[in-house]
Design an enzyme around this catalytic site. Structure first.
Site, PDB file in Angstrom:
ATOM      1  N   ARG A 266       0.912  -1.131   0.108  1.00  0.00           N
ATOM      2  CA  ARG A 266      -0.063  -0.076   0.020  1.00  0.00           C
ATOM      3  C   ARG A 266       0.997   1.219  -0.057  1.00  0.00           C
ATOM      4  O   ARG A 266       1.602   1.475   1.071  1.00  0.00           O
ATOM      5  CB  ARG A 266      -0.856   0.041   1.191  1.00  0.00           C
ATOM      6  CG  ARG A 266      -1.941   1.008   1.275  1.00  0.00           C
ATOM      7  CD  ARG A 266      -1.599   2.043   2.763  1.00  0.00           C
ATOM      8  NE  ARG A 266      -1.925   1.215   3.844  1.00  0.00           N
ATOM      9  CZ  ARG A 266      -1.293   1.623   4.894  1.00  0.00           C
ATOM     10  NH1 ARG A 266      -0.720   2.636   5.031  1.00  0.00           N
ATOM     11  NH2 ARG A 266      -1.702   0.814   6.089  1.00  0.00           N
ATOM     12  N   HIS A 270      -3.247   4.398   4.741  1.00  0.00           N
ATOM     13  CA  HIS A 270      -4.330   3.603   4.932  1.00  0.00           C
ATOM     14  C   HIS A 270      -5.851   4.151   4.311  1.00  0.00           C
ATOM     15  O   HIS A 270      -6.413   3.618   3.605  1.00  0.00           O
ATOM     16  CB  HIS A 270      -4.532   3.151   6.304  1.00  0.00           C
ATOM     17  CG  HIS A 270      -5.769   2.449   6.998  1.00  0.00           C
ATOM     18  ND1 HIS A 270      -6.078   1.422   6.306  1.00  0.00           N
ATOM     19  CD2 HIS A 270      -6.934   2.877   7.586  1.00  0.00           C
ATOM     20  CE1 HIS A 270      -7.402   0.907   6.811  1.00  0.00           C
ATOM     21  NE2 HIS A 270      -7.729   2.098   7.653  1.00  0.00           N
ATOM     22  N   TYR A 279       5.241   6.456  10.942  1.00  0.00           N
ATOM     23  CA  TYR A 279       5.284   4.963  11.186  1.00  0.00           C
ATOM     24  C   TYR A 279       6.115   4.294  10.167  1.00  0.00           C
ATOM     25  O   TYR A 279       6.724   3.098  10.320  1.00  0.00           O
ATOM     26  CB  TYR A 279       4.432   4.281  11.310  1.00  0.00           C
ATOM     27  CG  TYR A 279       3.009   4.219  10.451  1.00  0.00           C
ATOM     28  CD1 TYR A 279       3.147   3.145   9.509  1.00  0.00           C
ATOM     29  CD2 TYR A 279       1.911   5.155  10.497  1.00  0.00           C
ATOM     30  CE1 TYR A 279       2.423   3.256   8.557  1.00  0.00           C
ATOM     31  CE2 TYR A 279       0.880   4.981   9.681  1.00  0.00           C
ATOM     32  CZ  TYR A 279       0.889   3.956   8.605  1.00  0.00           C
ATOM     33  OH  TYR A 279      -0.032   3.961   7.511  1.00  0.00           O
TER      34      TYR A 279
END
Lengths: 399, 348
Positions: A266, A270, A279
């Site tokens: 990805r 998200h 992160y």
């Protein structure tokens, strides 16, 4: 940039390991025992796969822009996962049924969902964008992994009906930690349900790396349920087609369920509410950018002399046209009438809800809001523009 | 017309529904060859086969989620949850999927599931086997919740629940499975699924209940009449939606309302009825509605369950409270008062 330090169990060991690959990132072909599953893919079909991938990436870009402009409440980008979605969805028959998550917008596009319907949920106009019966695809599922059980149950029904329809369910790597996905594999295996479990392992469940979900490749789990599995390069559209066709063939011929782990990435957040820079290491993104599923097909087409400037321009124009349609249909979508909130809670009359709708309609009428008063809806039934229940207060149930 | 137990009436209703519609399938743990732990599905697998009476793996969410998928495929699943306390693993599928799919799809998909739940206490079982979780589901829109109390209702309501295009939670009072009664095996003239039934007519107090306590309430009404008190007993039958027309008409007549159920008091069905009847009948009430319920405790060990379950005497004490007759709260200093002091003195 700061590189997040993670404990050993969170490292992405499960991203490594062998998988089925038919096309390398540079566009060259790899000889594989899976070749025969895609040997019928002719130049036109290959070009059409490329076009689909470009179009859904363009849809993704436009939707992301619409969200940034305040026209959508949220959008879950699929950037980087085009091959996994197109490669699998283009192998399905119309009569097959799809149970996806909220990210399968590319799959929905392949099922014939129009851009307006694609936007409806994210604009906040409805809880679901399309009629499942018209495209044989369940509405987008937000509860992680819940849809895998629906697929298993649907597959049990297919077995009882004695048809050769197949069912495919999509979920991410995070969903494999959910009980429902594991229970779905138990049910599908026990009842030989014709289900393809398609895990888009995009390496991240919001901020949690796949190593927090699994210590071995996710595909290794399915054999423990008695379900054959395969790992595939999820950025290789031909390889995804090949393994999905094999799984569908098994489903149609009474071989029961299969499990596919599509190893992909990805590349965006998200959802548009997420910030992956908090992160994720930028170097990781660059590493995966080199494996981009669309540039790979383009490289393959060029290597085989199938990619002309004219073709590239035509595809880009098609994608832009879809994006323009998506934008205009999104922006011109009127807000639903107020009393729409009461519609379709029940299929049959319900006295509690009838009372509440009637009271709220009176409240709205007190302010003379013509729009609200002018768009009454039924509490039940299938006609969203029927007349409101405005009879005298009545308790009990007329069912 | 024939005499049968409540359990047998459900079995007979299931059989009739399966005969009438080939899309009706039963699913659950041990419901096939064994006939269910309470034998409610006895003999059905033998007659309808393993694809109509499905013995499932031991996974409640799995049972409910696959039932959702079967409904997508056009089936009408009847799911058995083995015991009340085992429904919680399926809670997400029930409230997030079963209840909302019709709304989510704007009516394109129906979820005509019937979820059978043997519920309630009084059979000396260990924990997780005697719970009354009905209020969780009455709070969830999209679901219908019913409970039966006698063989005739058990028969007609299981058939009506299966025929309904909405999902129905069908709560079976397990301690009444062996109650016998006359059953007419037809739906002709039957009370609709959502309607309450006046079990006994009376003029002084309205006593509302459902499921296992309907028999106890009827007994309480007979005992009260010996003391000259006329109690009207109402079996709700439907907990969502509640047939307020019937309850309202009764309270307007009697001016007093007592509600009794086995489930804990706080946030329960009794709280909902108390509030709604107060809203609707405030000017008719001679006393605040009174609730006689289980306590707000985890279900106790079976040697203590008789303290937890409302019985005839506790219900009569509640009736006395509604009538301002001497009752268990009368002995405290601030008798007949609802002041904070009195409530504190009563341990409330």
């Amino acid at each position: 940039m700061h590189t997040p330090v993670r404990p050993p169990h969170e490292t992405g060991a499960t991203a490594a390991g062998p998988y089925v690959q038919l096309v390398r990132p540079d566009g060259s072909r790899v000889a594989s025992s899976y070749d025969h599953w895609v040997e019928d893919v002719d130049p036109d079909q290959l070009r059409s796969l490329y076009e689909d991938m470009v179009v859904i990436r363009r849809i993704d870009t436009e939707a992301t822009a619409l969200q940034r402009q305040g026209e959508l409440g949220l959008w879950p980008p699929l950037l980087g996962q085009e091959a996994a979605q197109i490669g699998s969805a283009r192998t399905l028959r119309d009569s097959d049924f799809v149970f996806g998550s909220y990210r399968e917008n590319g799959v929905a596009w392949c099922r014939g969902v129009d851009p307006e319907s694609l936007m409806r949920v994210w604009r906040g106009n409805a809880a679901a964008g399309w009629d499942p019966a018209t495209v044989n695809m369940a509405p987008a599922q937000v509860i992680i992994g819940a849809q895998a059980l629906h697929a298993a149950g649907y597959g049990m029904g297919v077995v009882t009906d004695g048809t050769d329809d197949a069912v495919i369910t999509y979920f991410g790597d995070g969903a494999t930690s959910q009980g429902d996905v594991n229970e779905a594999m138990v049910f599908a295996a026990s009842f030989h349900a014709p289900v393809v479990f398609f895990c888009s392992n995009n390496q991240w469940a919001i901020s949690e790396p796949v190593g927090l979900q699994a210590q071995v490749p996710i595909a290794n789990r399915a054999p423990g349920f008695g379900i054959p599995s395969v790992r595939v390069d999820g950025n290789d559209v031909l390889a995804v087609m090949a393994v999905t066709r094999e799984a569908l063939d098994r489903a149609r011929s009474g071989g029961g369920p299969s499990f596919i782990e599509a190893v992909t990435y990805r590349m965006g957040p998200h959802t548009t509410a997420d910030d992956p820079t908090r992160y994720r290491d930028a170097a990781e993104l660059e590493e995966w950018r080199a494996k981009d599923p669309i540039s790979r097909v383009e490289a393959l087409l060029r290597a085989e002399g199938l990619f002309t400037d004219e073709f590239g321009t035509a595809v880009a124009a098609r994608a832009d046209a879809v994006a323009a349609e998506l934008r205009s249909s999104c922006i011109s979508m009127p807000p639903p009438p107020a009393l729409d909130i009461f519609a379709h809670v029940y299929a049959e009359p319900n006295s509690w809800l009838e009372n509440q709708q009637e009271e709220y309609a009176r409240y709205l009428a007190m302010y003379g809001t013509a729009d609200d008063a002018g768009h009454p809806v039924q509490v039940h039934g299938t006609d969203p523009v029927g007349s409101a229940s405005t009879g005298p207060r009545e308790a009990g149930d007329r069912a | 017309m024939s005499t049968m137990t409540l359990g047998r009436a459900i079995n007979t209703g299931l059989r009739a529904a399966m005969d009438a519609d080939p899309k009706v399938v039963l699913m659950g743990e041990d419901i096939g060859t064994l006939g269910g732990v309470f034998r409610i599905t006895d003999g059905l697998k033998k007659d309808f086969g393993a694809t109509r009476v499905i013995d499932t793996p031991l996974a409640e969410s799995g049972i409910m989620g696959t039932a959702v998928g079967l409904a997508f495929r056009g089936y009408r699943p009847v799911v058995e949850i083995q015991f009340d306390g085992f429904i919680y693993p399926a809670f997400d599928q029930i409230v997030s999927q079963v209840a909302k799919m019709h709304y989510r799809t704007r009516g394109a998909v129906n979820m005509p599931l019937t979820i059978r739940v043997p519920f309630g206490g009084g059979i000396g079982s260990p924990e997780h086997h005697s719970e009354s979780p009905e209020a969780y589901f009455t709070h969830t829109s999209g679901l219908r919740v019913v409970s039966v109390s006698n063989p005739q209702d058990a028969y007609t309501m299981i058939r009506q629940a299966i025929a309904s295009d909405d999902p129905v939670l069908y709560f079976e009072p397990k301690r009444r499975y062996h109650v016998k009664g006359e059953v007419q095996e037809t739906l002709d003239g039957a009370l609709p699924l959502g309607r309450a039934r006046v079990v006994a007519e009376g003029t002084d107090v309205t006593l509302v209940t459902y499921g296992p306590l309907v028999m106890t309430a009827a007994d309480a009404a007979i005992a009260a009449s010996d003391e000259g008190v006329s109690v009207e007993v109402i079996d709700l039958r439907s907990l969502s939606p509640v047939d307020y027309a019937t309850v309202e008409a009764s309270v307007r007549k009697t001016g007093r309302l007592v509600i009794t159920h086995e489930a804990g008091k706080s946030g329960g069905v009794g709280a909902e009825i108390s509030a709604s009847i107060t809203e609707r009948c405030f000017d008719y009430l001679e006393h605040a509605p009174v609730r006689v319920t289980g306590f707000d405790i985890p279900y106790p060990p079976s040697k203590l369950e008789h303290h937890h379950l409302p019985d005839l005497d506790r219900i009569l004490d509640g009736v006395d409270r509604a009538l301002r007759r001497p009752n268990s709260l009368s002995n405290f200093p601030a008798a007949h008062s609802t002041s904070a002091t009195a409530l504190e003195g009563a341990g409330l």
